[in-house]
Design a protein around this motif. Structure first.
Motif, PDB file in Angstrom:
ATOM      1  N   ASN A   1       2.686  -0.711   4.498  1.00 50.68           N
ATOM      2  CA  ASN A   1       2.025  -0.049   3.382  1.00 50.68           C
ATOM      3  C   ASN A   1       2.729  -0.432   2.074  1.00 50.68           C
ATOM      4  O   ASN A   1       3.938  -0.238   1.950  1.00 50.68           O
ATOM      5  N   PRO A   2       2.007  -1.001   1.109  1.00 50.60           N
ATOM      6  CA  PRO A   2       2.648  -1.458  -0.123  1.00 50.60           C
ATOM      7  C   PRO A   2       3.421  -0.368  -0.858  1.00 50.60           C
ATOM      8  O   PRO A   2       4.489  -0.638  -1.422  1.00 50.60           O
ATOM      9  N   TYR A   3       2.887   0.851  -0.868  1.00 50.87           N
ATOM     10  CA  TYR A   3       3.583   1.928  -1.581  1.00 50.87           C
ATOM     11  C   TYR A   3       4.914   2.243  -0.886  1.00 50.87           C
ATOM     12  O   TYR A   3       5.953   2.383  -1.546  1.00 50.87           O
TER      13      TYR A   3
ATOM     14  N   SER B   1       9.236  -2.701  -8.441  1.00 52.81           N
ATOM     15  CA  SER B   1       8.843  -3.522  -7.312  1.00 52.81           C
ATOM     16  C   SER B   1       7.366  -3.870  -7.468  1.00 52.81           C
ATOM     17  O   SER B   1       6.558  -3.023  -7.848  1.00 52.81           O
ATOM     18  N   VAL B   2       7.029  -5.126  -7.186  1.00 52.20           N
ATOM     19  CA  VAL B   2       5.653  -5.588  -7.270  1.00 52.20           C
ATOM     20  C   VAL B   2       5.252  -6.207  -5.943  1.00 52.20           C
ATOM     21  O   VAL B   2       5.938  -7.088  -5.429  1.00 52.20           O
ATOM     22  N   ILE B   3       4.146  -5.749  -5.394  1.00 55.34           N
ATOM     23  CA  ILE B   3       3.636  -6.247  -4.123  1.00 55.34           C
ATOM     24  C   ILE B   3       2.388  -7.084  -4.364  1.00 55.34           C
ATOM     25  O   ILE B   3       1.411  -6.590  -4.933  1.00 55.34           O
TER      26      ILE B   3
ATOM     27  N   GLY C   1      -2.153  -0.333 -10.228  1.00 57.66           N
ATOM     28  CA  GLY C   1      -2.886  -0.863  -9.095  1.00 57.66           C
ATOM     29  C   GLY C   1      -2.922   0.143  -7.963  1.00 57.66           C
ATOM     30  O   GLY C   1      -2.314   1.215  -8.048  1.00 57.66           O
ATOM     31  N   ASP C   2      -3.635  -0.182  -6.904  1.00 57.24           N
ATOM     32  CA  ASP C   2      -3.681   0.699  -5.742  1.00 57.24           C
ATOM     33  C   ASP C   2      -3.002   0.015  -4.565  1.00 57.24           C
ATOM     34  O   ASP C   2      -2.768  -1.195  -4.578  1.00 57.24           O
ATOM     35  N   HIS C   3      -2.670   0.805  -3.553  1.00 62.05           N
ATOM     36  CA  HIS C   3      -1.933   0.246  -2.428  1.00 62.05           C
ATOM     37  C   HIS C   3      -2.814   0.008  -1.209  1.00 62.05           C
ATOM     38  O   HIS C   3      -2.310  -0.217  -0.102  1.00 62.05           O
TER      39      HIS C   3
END
Length: 243
Positions: A123-125, A107-109, A15-17
């Motif tokens: 920022n998710p990353y 880790s999953v956001i 996925g992307d952040h």
């Protein structure tokens, strides 16, 4: 210079952040750390992956890429036409993962939940990386790696992206913390980020690539059968879902 660690870490994502353009069909970002002891890596992991490649392609130049395998693209187009060999390939690949002496921290956001909960979300990353790095520190400390130099290997994404990631990485291990929890003392080890192109054909990065999406899918659709995740589950040191 510090003594090299007995362990090496390979990192990949799914996925992307981005929080400005969220795909409603895949609104999650997953980061996966694959930790392996170097002796196990050279004696067991790499030989098993090389044997798989020689068995199905006759050479080891092919790169195991989850997206291409899943879509039967590139070096994997034959998976569409040879069902018997496809079944055998997946069984062999799953067995490699079962046998691999690796530990996974992930880790999953959920980006939709993150943006709904916070007016100015992180920022998710960065959030995922901080969690995984803290759990990596805890794991390596438990393995007696204090004072050693640990390489954390990322796949190259682009000059600008890699520079931004390295800056974030060094801020985390330098003790910077913007999220309000107590930051752990990373100074007990020397963490060093390394960036590798897909063309180097790193076995460790390929294993990390095979883990990130199944973990994301399990979070997104927990009731969906997920054989890859079932295998990964036996390797999980810890997984964290945000928020």
């Amino acid at each position: 210079m510090a003594e090299f660690s007995d362990y090496i870490v390979y990192v990949d994502e799914s996925g992307d952040h981005s929080l400005t353009s969220i795909d409603p069909d895949f609104p999650v970002f997953s980061l996966s750390f694959c930790i392996v002891k170097k002796d196990d890596y050279t004696r067991a992991v790499v030989p098993s992956v090389q044997a798989l490649k020689f068995k199905y392609w006759g050479h080891d130049a092919v790169v195991l890429h989850e997206h291409e395998i899943r879509k039967s693209k590139g070096d994997f187009t034959w998976l569409l036409t040879d069902r018997a060999r496809r079944k055998e390939f997946y069984e062999d690949l799953n067995q490699i993962m079962v046998d691999a002496p690796i530990t996974i921290i992930a880790s999953v956001i959920d980006k939709l939940k993150l943006t709904a909960r916070y007016p100015r979300p992180w920022n998710p990353y960065e959030l995922a990386l901080h969690f995984c790095m803290e759990r990596l520190l805890m794991f390596l400390t438990s393995m007696g790696q204090q004072g050693k130099r640990v390489h954390v290997v990322f796949e190259c994404r682009g000059k600008v992206e890699d520079a931004e990631l390295e800056l974030t990485f060094r801020r985390i291990v330098g003790g910077a913390n913007q999220w309000g929890w107590v930051s752990r003392d990373f100074s007990v080890m020397e963490f060093e980020p390394k960036f590798a192109k897909k063309s180097v054909n790193s076995t460790g990065l390929q294993l990390a690539d095979l883990t990130a999406r199944p973990i994301a899918i399990k979070t997104l659709r927990p009731e969906q059968p997920n054989r890859a995740y079932d295998v990964i589950l036996t390797k999980l040191g810890q997984i964290k879902e945000f928020p």
